[in-house]
Every structure is written in structure tokens, then in C-alpha cells.
Design a protein around this motif. Structure first.
Motif, PDB file in Angstrom:
ATOM      1  N   THR A 158       0.759  -1.289  -0.090  1.00 27.99           N
ATOM      2  CA  THR A 158      -0.118   0.112   0.207  1.00 27.99           C
ATOM      3  C   THR A 158       1.102   1.290  -0.095  1.00 27.99           C
ATOM      4  OG1 THR A 158      -1.837   1.233   1.086  1.00 27.99           O
ATOM      5  CG2 THR A 158      -0.335  -0.096   2.466  1.00 27.99           C
ATOM      6  N   GLY A 159       0.465   2.199  -0.772  1.00 24.13           N
ATOM      7  CA  GLY A 159       1.132   3.484  -0.858  1.00 24.13           C
ATOM      8  C   GLY A 159       0.640   4.273   0.479  1.00 24.13           C
ATOM      9  N   GLN A 160       1.540   5.085   0.951  1.00 26.90           N
ATOM     10  CA  GLN A 160       1.128   5.924   2.083  1.00 26.90           C
ATOM     11  C   GLN A 160       1.706   7.329   1.848  1.00 26.90           C
ATOM     12  OE1 GLN A 160       3.811   3.692   5.128  1.00 26.90           O
ATOM     13  NE2 GLN A 160       1.571   3.387   5.909  1.00 26.90           N
ATOM     14  N   GLN A 161       0.827   8.155   2.526  1.00 27.97           N
ATOM     15  CA  GLN A 161       1.143   9.635   2.497  1.00 27.97           C
ATOM     16  C   GLN A 161       2.577  10.097   3.190  1.00 27.97           C
ATOM     17  OE1 GLN A 161      -0.792  11.537   0.559  1.00 27.97           O
ATOM     18  NE2 GLN A 161      -1.754   9.285  -0.072  1.00 27.97           N
ATOM     19  N   GLU A 162       3.167   9.305   3.945  1.00 27.48           N
ATOM     20  CA  GLU A 162       4.522   9.808   4.668  1.00 27.48           C
ATOM     21  C   GLU A 162       5.465   8.728   4.577  1.00 27.48           C
ATOM     22  OE1 GLU A 162       3.210   9.337   9.194  1.00 27.48           O
ATOM     23  OE2 GLU A 162       3.189  11.184   8.202  1.00 27.48           O
ATOM     24  N   ILE A 163       6.502   8.788   4.563  1.00 30.49           N
ATOM     25  CA  ILE A 163       7.638   7.579   4.337  1.00 30.49           C
ATOM     26  C   ILE A 163       7.773   7.147   5.985  1.00 30.49           C
ATOM     27  CG2 ILE A 163      10.141   7.159   4.204  1.00 30.49           C
ATOM     28  CD1 ILE A 163      10.187   9.222   2.009  1.00 30.49           C
ATOM     29  N   THR A 164       7.606   6.007   6.228  1.00 32.91           N
ATOM     30  CA  THR A 164       7.608   5.380   7.647  1.00 32.91           C
ATOM     31  C   THR A 164       8.897   4.672   7.896  1.00 32.91           C
ATOM     32  OG1 THR A 164       6.282   3.597   6.958  1.00 32.91           O
ATOM     33  CG2 THR A 164       5.068   5.436   7.896  1.00 32.91           C
TER      34      THR A 164
END
Length: 743
Positions: A158-164
């Protein structure tokens, strides 16, 4: 300059001023279509939605089976996530039953919490021998990895809105090549971050793809990106990766032109896309027959024909796991079925697309029909004008429908129809101006013989001054201050101070309602009644009402902090203000109500009564905001929604599922809220199935959870009910609904 003015006047007199304006409109609308702002896009998209509703994709052969982690499976095997060994068993059973490939619409981003080595480290009272033996056992993740290795599995990411986290460069990505005139990457949807599976299973999968699906501005999913960027890497969608794996395509080929991405090529298959690499999904209607329960797969009781030779997608339709989407043909479609529909569309060749020449066709149609209207409309009578307008509209709609029905091309008729309508209305307006000028002359003549007041009354429409109303869907709010009688008693020697206090908290609450597009109906002492979606339309009235409720609590917190400080400085007793809010969405009758002397714009209806009852129940359930089911359904993607009960309120014959709003989207995605929601889902499931001990066990586990104090009132309420039912069980046919004795 003088000659230019003379020429302009002559042209206006011969050609007509209205025609000149309409030619200008033709140019303006052409520019508007080339600019293509969001409102123009949404009008076009709604048209394409209508086409799919009228003529959805024929289901035909169904090459995909969905293994559904449904409510039945959760009730049987417990809350999600399950142990990885159970997932491994599912893969083994599917593989043994002849599944061609298996795709996961879920991500395994963390190690299994039930891995033996973790249990050995966490359990306190194990002896050393048992602890050592546990650590020697293979991990659940390794068992899942071994099952994946022996099958053909595509993992979801899944793509995310921030880099974790940083990307593990040793884990594989699918190869992607580009051919054409443009750099494909700059047109793709891009996610700043990427959430992958744990390495031990990621590295053995046959493929890996993104299951993230961005929605349109109105929340619908019409197009699915087939190729995307995530944390700097180009990745296929989950459905595209499954197709790549089963076709044996080593590298995906992205074809571009000057305008962007045009298609994606697999071995023997070319998938048309829009410029951003999105596929217009040709939807079939929701089909429960392609679903099998995960519980049945684990029990190995699925009929062989459901699995053998099928592409299998594993996902969820369970309400508590929040993967329900809205599409042009269904308001509630599980996200995993959208991936299935994409795969079926591609494999059966039943895809829809916008051809390269679509924009040119639309501009040419608007130009030709617009010029014909400009030339002939001023010379037509009213009847012929209506017939001509209907004929042009029919031609546009019919042509657009023909391309969709015959070739599955999406050609927009709304832009040329809108352009032609604007020109048509301009002529109507010009005619109206001429008539108004004539009416003014008539008024001047008749005013010499009749009272000017009577003349004006004859020209007006009397229906505007009579009482009346209209039915419409609305969201109604009731708010009330808890324990205000006690607070007011402390002001019995200072009535002016009480008025100041009421104005102090009613003012910010009213401001919030108005800012969120609400209409304040009335004040009832310390209580407020308000509603949304009248008198002005509000397409997001449920969400706006919920946002208003959350902001009202925040405003009350600010007022309470100020009053607490003032009480400390003044040395007097501080009593906090606590507000209860009830929200309900339903049909109401709204309009000017009252007498000929005094009217009030208000709303009546059963939905209003229910909102009032819900506000009264906030003190019973321990949550300051309680909403009805229709409000909760519309706001579930924006707020932390917690199911509370299935109740029969006093004065109503139909039961209603009620929910609490525990916060905004940040709360909804928090681990603490997810755990508490899972506990309440389990408790309610046991309670409604008469499993009293199971419900009590769930309550006890809930009390040991983080932030469990917020549910204490709810837990106590259900404990009391269960004790009563243990002594006096409910009758046969009991649905779980609880009849409230108070308003």
C-alpha cells in the motif's frame, strides 16, 4: 476610430447583438473545455456513471473468485489479523484445490504477534525448557513464507502519505519499461511512502503490487491506476501484477505519447489507460456468487469448481475492517471486488476507454451545433425553438450513447450540450429583456387608470407568500448542556451572570454550526436545534454536521479552561460545561411554518424526533456525540465511528443502530481506537447471539485495553443487561434490539 464604431453598430444591427454575444460564448466554452476545471470534469464523469448504470458489463465467464474475510470468518476464527499459520493453511488449501494464482488485498507489514519466539520473550511464567523449545520452533512468518513459496502468490502493498521506513533494496520490484514520446513517471500517481510486507514473505512471492485505489473528488472509484509511484519506485497495481504473473510477462511495457500514458502492454494483451495510467473500470453489478467465505476455505468445504482454474483474490467485506467503496454501479462494493472487476474486464476484453480523438469530437460538435443555433434560433417561433432544442440534445446524447454501446468509447455529450444550452438561454434572456421593456411600457400606460399597487400585485406571483414546505433529506442536530440546572442554581443571586454565561458558550457553538453550513433552527434555553441541507443544498451535509459536532466539543473545552482559570483566580467553585449532541439523517418537511403574523423556517418529521432522542442518550452511553445509522454510513470514512447499540426509542416502532463519534480520521486510524472498536464488535456480536459469557469476556478484555475508561459506561450498561437476560432470557425471535424506556 469613428469608422470602427460605425462598422460595429452596423454589424450589431444587421447580425444582432445577441448573436455576437453567443459567438463569444462559443469561444469561452471551448476554452473552458480545454482548461477542464473540476466542475466540468465531474459533470462528464456523472454522465459516464449513468452509462454504466444503464448498461453495465455483462458478467459472462467469471475467472476470479474472492475469498472473503467476512463477518462469518471473524466470528469463527476471531478478530483480524489472524495468525500467519492460518493464512498459510488458506494458501495450501487454495493451491491444492487448483487455484491458478492467489492475490492478497491485505498487507503483512509487521511480524506475527504470535510467533513462538515472541511468545517465549513475553510470557512471564514459562520454565526455561519450554522457553528454549519455543525459540527453536519455526516462526509463523516462516511457515507462511514456505506456503507462499510452494504456490503462485502475489502480495499486496500500500502507498502511504508519508515515509515510515527506508526501502529494503534487497527485496525485489517488478520490472517496468517505457516506450514512447513522454516520460511516463511524471504522469503517474505518486505516494510519498510505501508499506511493504515483512521480508521473509516478500522475497518469496511470485509478484507484488499496490492495492491502493485513489477516489475521485466525489468519493467514487471510476478509474483504477494500473501503474503508480511509491517512495521513488514504479510499481504495478495488485490486479495488473496478478495478470503479469499469470501471463508470464517478465517486464511490463508502458506506452506513452505526448499527452501522457496511453496503454500498458502484457504478453498478448494491451490495456488502454488515461494519461495518468488509470483504467476506466467497466463495472458489472455486484455479484455475491463469486465470493466464498475464508472460514469455508479453512474448513476445506468450498465446492471445487469455485477454486479450480480460478484467479483467487483474498480480501474483506466485513464492516469493521472498513474496506467498502462506492462505484458507479454500487454504493457499497468491497475494495477487493474492484480488483476482481479490473481483472475480469481485461481478461474478457470488455474494457472502456476515451479515444485520443474524443476531445476533438466534442469541440467540433459544440462548434457545429452552436453555429447552427446562432444562425437559426432568432428566426424560429417558440414551438419550433423547443423542437429544435430537443432535436439537438437528442443527437448529442444519442451519438455519445452509440459510441459507448457499440465501441465502449467514452465521448462526452455534456460539454457541447452545455455550450449549446448557454447559447440557447442567451437568446431566451435577450427575448426576456425585450419583453420586460414592453411590460414597463404597459405598466406606464395602465398606471394612468389603475392604482400602481394593484398593477404591481397583478404582475407578481401570489404563491410566494403562502405557507408551505418541501420534503428533503436532512441532517438534524440537537445539543444540550448536561447538568445545566445545577450550574444555573449557582447563579440564582446573579441572573445577569447566567445570561452572560449562556451567551458565552452559545455564541461559539452557533458560529461553528454556521461555518459548517448548518442552519440554526432555534434555542431552547441552553439547548440548540440545527439542521443541514436546507435552505441551501449541501451534498456533504452528514459530514459537515459531524465536523460541527466535533468542533463544538473543542469550543466547549476552550470555554471550560477559561472558566476554570477564572474560578481559580476568583476563588469560587468551578462547574464544567458538558455538552451532549445527537445527530440523525432522514427525510424531513422544511419550510415557513407558523401563522400569517409570525413564521419560522423550521423542519418537522420522524428524523427530527430521533435526533432529539439520540441527544438524550449521550449521558446513558458515556459518549458526547451519538448519531443515527444513515449519518454514520455517510461519515464513516472521515470520522472514528463506534457502533453502540441496536435500540427501539420511545415513540418509534422501527429499531435503529446507533453509533458514537469518537474523533476525526486521526483517531480512526490509531491503534488504540482500532483495538477498542474490535472489542466492541466482538462484544456486540456475542451479545446479539445470546453468548452472554463471550460478551462478558470481551468486556473484561476491553477494560484491560488502552483508553478503556472511555467505554466504561458502555461496558457497565451491557453488563447490567446481560445479568438481567441471564435471569430472564429474551424471547424467541429477539433481534438484539433494546427498547428504551426514557426519551
Amino acid at each position: 476610430m469613428k469608422r470602427l464604431k460605425i462598422l460595429r453598430r452596423w454589424f450589431a444591427r444587421k447580425f444582432g447583438f445577441a448573436r455576437m454575444v453567443c459567438l463569444g460564448l462559443l469561444v469561452v466554452f471551448a476554452g473552458l473545455r480545454l482548461w477542464d476545471p473540476p466542475p466540468v470534469q465531474e459533470l462528464r464523469l456523472r454522465t459516464f456513471d449513468m452509462f454504466q448504470l444503464i448498461d453495465p458489463r455483462d458478467k459472462g465467464v467469471r475467472p476470479v473468485t474472492i475469498v472473503d474475510i467476512d463477518d462469518k470468518s471473524l466470528a469463527r476464527f476471531g478478530q483480524w489479523p489472524w495468525p500467519r499459520t492460518r493464512i498459510a493453511d488458506m494458501i495450501i488449501n487454495l493451491t491444492n484445490n487448483g487455484a491458478v494464482a492467489i492475490g492478497f488485498d491485505v498487507v503483512f507489514s509487521e511480524p506475527d504477534r504470535l510467533n513462538p519466539d515472541l511468545i517465549a520473550s513475553q510470557m512471564r511464567y514459562l520454565d526455561d525448557a519450554t522457553r528454549t523449545r519455543l525459540r527453536e520452533l519455526p516462526s509463523n512468518d516462516q511457515i507462511l513464507s514456505d506456503a507462499i513459496k510452494r504456490s503462485r502468490v502475489v502480495l499486496g502493498e500500500t502507498g502511504q502519505q508519508e515515509i515510515t521506513s527506508e526501502i529494503d533494496k534487497t527485496l525485489p520490484f517488478t520490472g517496468v519499461a517505457t516506450v514512447g514520446e513522454a516520460n511516463a513517471e511524471r504522469f503517474m500517481f505518486e505516494f510519498p511512502g510505501l508499506l511493504r510486507n515483512v521480508p521473509v514473505i516478500e522475497k518469496v512471492a511470485a509478484g507484488r503490487g499496490l492495492f491502493s485505489i485513489p477516489t475521485e473528488r466525489d468519493g467514487l472509484i471510476r478509474r483504477v491506476p494500473m501503474i503508480m509511484r511509491a517512495q521513488g519506485n514504479t510499481m504495478p497495481s495488485l490486479n495488473l501484477e496478478i495478470l503479469r504473473v499469470v501471463t508470464g510477462t517478465p517486464t511490463l511495457l508502458v506506452r506513452t505519447d505526448k499527452t501522457g500514458i496511453r496503454a500498458i502492454r502484457l504478453k498478448g494483451v494491451e490495456i488502454p489507460t488515461d494519461k495518468n495510467g488509470q483504467l476506466w473500470v467497466h463495472y458489472a453489478r455486484h455479484d455475491p456468487s463469486i465470493y466464498v467465505s475464508a472460514a469455508d476455505v479453512l474448513d476445506n468445504t468450498v465446492p471445487p469448481g469455485k477454486i479450480n482454474g480460478k484467479l483467487v483474490l483474498i480480501g474483506t467485506s466485513a464492516a469493521g475492517l472498513n474496506d467498502i467503496k462506492t462505484t458507479p454501479v454500487s454504493s457499497t462494493m468491497p475494495g477487493v471486488e474492484i480488483h476482481a472487476q479490473v481483472i475480469e474486464s481485461v481478461l474478457t476484453g470488455a474494457v472502456i476507454s476515451q479515444p485520443n480523438y474524443a476531445l476533438g469530437v466534442e469541440l467540433l460538435a459544440a462548434l457545429i451545433i452552436g453555429i447552427l443555433v446562432i444562425i437559426f434560433t432568432p428566426n424560429l417561433g417558440p414551438v419550433r425553438l423547443v423542437i429544435a432544442g430537443a432535436m439537438f440534445a437528442g443527437i448529442l446524447i444519442g451519438t455519445s450513447w452509440f459510441f459507448y454501446w457499440k465501441y465502449r468509447y467514452l465521448i462526452d455529450f455534456t460539454y457541447p450540450l452545455l455550450s449549446t444550452t448557454a447559447i440557447y438561454l442567451t437568446f431566451i434572456f435577450a427575448s426576456f429583456v425585450r419583453e420586460q421593456r414592453q411590460r414597463k411600457e404597459i405598466r406606464g400606460i395602465f398606471a394612468q387608470y389603475m392604482s400602481p399597487v394593484l398593477v404591481e400585485q397583478m404582475a407578481q406571483s401570489p404563491e410566494k407568500v403562502v405557507l408551505g414546505g418541501e420534503e428533503r433529506e436532512m441532517t438534524i442536530m440537537f445539543s444540550d448542556v448536561r447538568g445545566f440546572t445545577t450550574i444555573s442554581e449557582s447563579y440564582k443571586h446573579d441572573p445577569q451572570g447566567l445570561i452572560v454565561l449562556m451567551n458565552r458558550f452559545l455564541t461559539p457553538l452557533t458560529d461553528v454550526i454556521i461555518e459548517e453550513k448548518g442552519y440554526v433552527d432555534k434555542y431552547m434555553g441552553d439547548a440548540i436545534m440545527a439542521f443541514w441541507n436546507a435552505p441551501l443544498d449541501d451534498g456533504k451535509h452528514q459530514v459537515n454536521a459531524c465536523e460541527a459536532a466535533v468542533r463544538m466539543l473543542e469550543k466547549i473545552d476552550v470555554v471550560n479552561k477559561e472558566r476554570e482559570q477564572e474560578a481559580a483566580d476568583g476563588g469560587h467553585v468551578y462547574i464544567p460545561l458538558n455538552v451532549g449532541i445527537g445527530l440523525n439523517t432522514g427525510i424531513g418537511v422544511v419550510g415557513n411554518m407558523g401563522s400569517d403574523l409570525k413564521k419560522n423556517y423550521s423542519v418537522l418529521g420522524d428524523s427530527v424526533n430521533l435526533a432529539s432522542r439520540l441527544e438524550g442518550q449521550t449521558k446513558e452511553y458515556g459518549f458526547p456525540i451519538i448519531v443515527g445509522s444513515r449519518t454514520a454510513l455517510a461519515a464513516k470514512d472521515s470520522f472514528a465511528i463506534l457502533e453502540l447499540d441496536f435500540i427501539m426509542v420511545k415513540g418509534k416502532t422501527e429499531p435503529e443502530v446507533i453509533y458514537a463519534i469518537a474523533g476525526r480520521e486521526d483517531v480512526m486510524h490509531s491503534g488504540a481506537f482500532q483495538r477498542l472498536r474490535n472489542i466492541t464488535i466482538e462484544m456486540l456480536g456475542c451479545y446479539r447471539n445470546r453468548d452472554w459469557q463471550g460478551a462478558l469476556d470481551a468486556i473484561e478484555r476491553g477494560r484491560r485495553s488502552e483508553d478503556a475508561d472511555t467505554l466504561e459506561k458502555l461496558f457497565k450498561l451491557y453488563e447490567a443487561r446481560i445479568k438481567d437476560f441471564q435471569l430472564d432470557p429474551p424471547p424467541e425471535g429477539w433481534t438484539g434490539a433494546f427498547a428504551l424506556l426514557t426519551k
